[in-house]
Scaffold this active site. Sequence first.
Site, mmCIF file in Angstrom:
data_model
loop_
_atom_site.group_PDB
_atom_site.id
_atom_site.type_symbol
_atom_site.label_atom_id
_atom_site.label_comp_id
_atom_site.label_asym_id
_atom_site.label_seq_id
_atom_site.Cartn_x
_atom_site.Cartn_y
_atom_site.Cartn_z
ATOM 1 N NE ARG A 1 -2.516 -1.024 3.555
ATOM 2 C CZ ARG A 1 -2.754 -2.131 4.270
ATOM 3 N NH1 ARG A 1 -3.566 -3.063 3.799
ATOM 4 N NH2 ARG A 1 -2.196 -2.298 5.446
ATOM 5 C CG PHE B 1 -12.027 -7.364 -3.679
ATOM 6 C CD1 PHE B 1 -13.025 -8.280 -3.369
ATOM 7 C CD2 PHE B 1 -11.612 -7.263 -5.003
ATOM 8 C CE1 PHE B 1 -13.597 -9.086 -4.359
ATOM 9 C CE2 PHE B 1 -12.169 -8.052 -5.993
ATOM 10 C CZ PHE B 1 -13.162 -8.967 -5.680
ATOM 11 C CG ASP C 1 -15.394 -4.687 1.031
ATOM 12 O OD1 ASP C 1 -14.151 -4.858 1.080
ATOM 13 O OD2 ASP C 1 -16.209 -5.519 1.485
ATOM 14 C CB SER C 2 -19.590 -7.430 -1.009
ATOM 15 O OG SER C 2 -18.649 -8.201 -0.303
ATOM 16 C CG ASN D 1 -20.473 -9.702 -6.232
ATOM 17 O OD1 ASN D 1 -19.359 -9.644 -6.751
ATOM 18 N ND2 ASN D 1 -21.081 -10.833 -5.992
ATOM 19 C CG ASP E 1 -6.097 -6.989 -1.385
ATOM 20 O OD1 ASP E 1 -5.675 -8.148 -1.519
ATOM 21 O OD2 ASP E 1 -5.931 -6.327 -0.341
ATOM 22 C CB CYS F 1 -4.358 -13.300 0.026
ATOM 23 S SG CYS F 1 -6.149 -13.346 0.101
HETATM 24 N N1 SAH Z 1 -7.565 -4.282 0.340
HETATM 25 C C1 SAH Z 1 -7.865 -4.447 1.733
HETATM 26 C C2 SAH Z 1 -8.063 -5.897 2.154
HETATM 27 C C3 SAH Z 1 -9.114 -6.626 1.376
HETATM 28 S S1 SAH Z 1 -9.705 -8.089 2.114
HETATM 29 C C4 SAH Z 1 -6.777 -3.794 2.574
HETATM 30 O O1 SAH Z 1 -5.720 -3.428 2.046
HETATM 31 O O2 SAH Z 1 -6.983 -3.651 3.773
HETATM 32 C C5 SAH Z 1 -10.949 -8.583 1.007
HETATM 33 C C6 SAH Z 1 -12.221 -7.763 1.049
HETATM 34 O O3 SAH Z 1 -13.064 -8.231 0.007
HETATM 35 C C7 SAH Z 1 -13.042 -7.882 2.320
HETATM 36 O O4 SAH Z 1 -13.222 -6.604 2.861
HETATM 37 C C8 SAH Z 1 -14.388 -8.475 1.875
HETATM 38 O O5 SAH Z 1 -15.500 -7.866 2.546
HETATM 39 C C9 SAH Z 1 -14.422 -8.115 0.421
HETATM 40 N N2 SAH Z 1 -15.194 -8.980 -0.478
HETATM 41 C C10 SAH Z 1 -15.237 -10.329 -0.498
HETATM 42 N N3 SAH Z 1 -15.952 -10.767 -1.562
HETATM 43 C C11 SAH Z 1 -16.366 -9.656 -2.230
HETATM 44 C C12 SAH Z 1 -17.107 -9.444 -3.440
HETATM 45 N N4 SAH Z 1 -17.556 -10.464 -4.184
HETATM 46 N N5 SAH Z 1 -17.320 -8.169 -3.842
HETATM 47 C C13 SAH Z 1 -16.857 -7.137 -3.104
HETATM 48 N N6 SAH Z 1 -16.123 -7.280 -1.983
HETATM 49 C C14 SAH Z 1 -15.880 -8.528 -1.548
#
Ligand code: SAH
Length: 394
Positions: A207, A223, A245-246, A273, A294, A334
């Site tokens: 980041r 995400f 984010d979802s 989503n 991510d 990940c």
């Molecule tokens: N980028 C973030 C970490 C992401 S973790 C950071 O740097 O802190 C993954 C995230 O994806 C979670 O917050 C989860 O709520 C979200 N997520 C999972 N499936 C999803 C989807 N289909 N659409 C949107 N968000 C989603």
Amino acid sequence: MPKLRLKRGREKGIKLGYLWVHHQDVERISPSAEDGSTVDVVDSKDRLLGRALLNRHSPIVGRIYSRHREEWSEALVSRRLERSLERRRKWGLDLECCRLVYGEGDLLPGLVADRYGPVVVLQIVHPAMERFRDHLVAFFRNLSGVEAVYEKSDLSARLQEELEPRSGVLWGRMPDELWIREGKVSLRVDVIGGQKTGFYLDQKRNRLRIGPLALGRRVLDLFCYSGGFGMQALGGGASFVTFVDSSKEAIALARENVEASGWSERASFVEANVFDLLRQLERQGEHYDMVVLDPPAFAPSRRALSSASRGYKELNLRALKLLGPGGILVSSSCSSHMPVGLHLQIISEAAADARRHILLLHQWGQDLDHPVVPSHPPSRYLKCHVMEVADIWD
Ligand code: SAH
């Protein structure tokens, strides 16, 4: 000492430094061996390979913690804890905001400890580590500046070990609000209600490196969780960031972070989503200068790898379609079952389908406070590929 004997030919990985004994590799375990206690791991000719923590209820029956006949004791755990802190200090990490212990990476199987300023969050996921809960609390509460030790062992890994989820304050008092600094940026950490231990420290270094690349760009942070990437982009001078984010709670956290820094005019928030949203953005003919992907781990097991690969491919394909020449894709995975090379190949195939000619700018992994043991591949799980779109084929 009770023994765990491996099937013939199954000792190779462990001899080379692999740290787990899987069910299918076991020939025999002494009936006297107790789960949550230790065994000598031996090959078919009875030669010692190491000593392991035992749990017959887990698919990972043995977790090697020593190559010698060392006792699993408070003294050993203390020594390892000290060493974990020491190496992070030596590596120049900020010990006030850092993963202090990363399980096998620090030869402390079954333990994760994350520090967010005055709070240390523990995840204890092995019955042998559970025995030392009080000892762990005594160790961490003694670190200067620590005001609370919180246990958040409510993750699926505990179920795999057949341990009940557990969370709550183990010592001290939790602050009403917890904020950390990441470079120039302030972020709120929600230990109790948030995901994992409250925050994703593994992407910290990535980041921080993204910030300067975002200058003047329109960024899509997909995400986003609490918005770490997008916040660094805003700090680095991005013209606008859309956080997606979802999870409603995640979006609320991201919004709170942006507002606290006074950057609301350069940000918008979408609870959706990502798969659906990407399709919609493409239909609307939207364009961005940087897209961050991510997603959560799509491949929790090796069996799930091919369906996970399809998911990653679709995300990368649709993200690339939103980028023109000079655009940057920051694409992470990940899943520990997804090798670095395969992840890069998927991005490359997505680019071919999206008719984008791309260049690899950076190939990053998890931050140093999640040390990788090369002989133990599950310890290396995070991939972060930074790509630049050089051209569009049509
Ligand atoms: N980028 C973030 C970490 C992401 S973790 C950071 O740097 O802190 C993954 C995230 O994806 C979670 O917050 C989860 O709520 C979200 N997520 C999972 N499936 C999803 C989807 N289909 N659409 C949107 N968000 C989603």
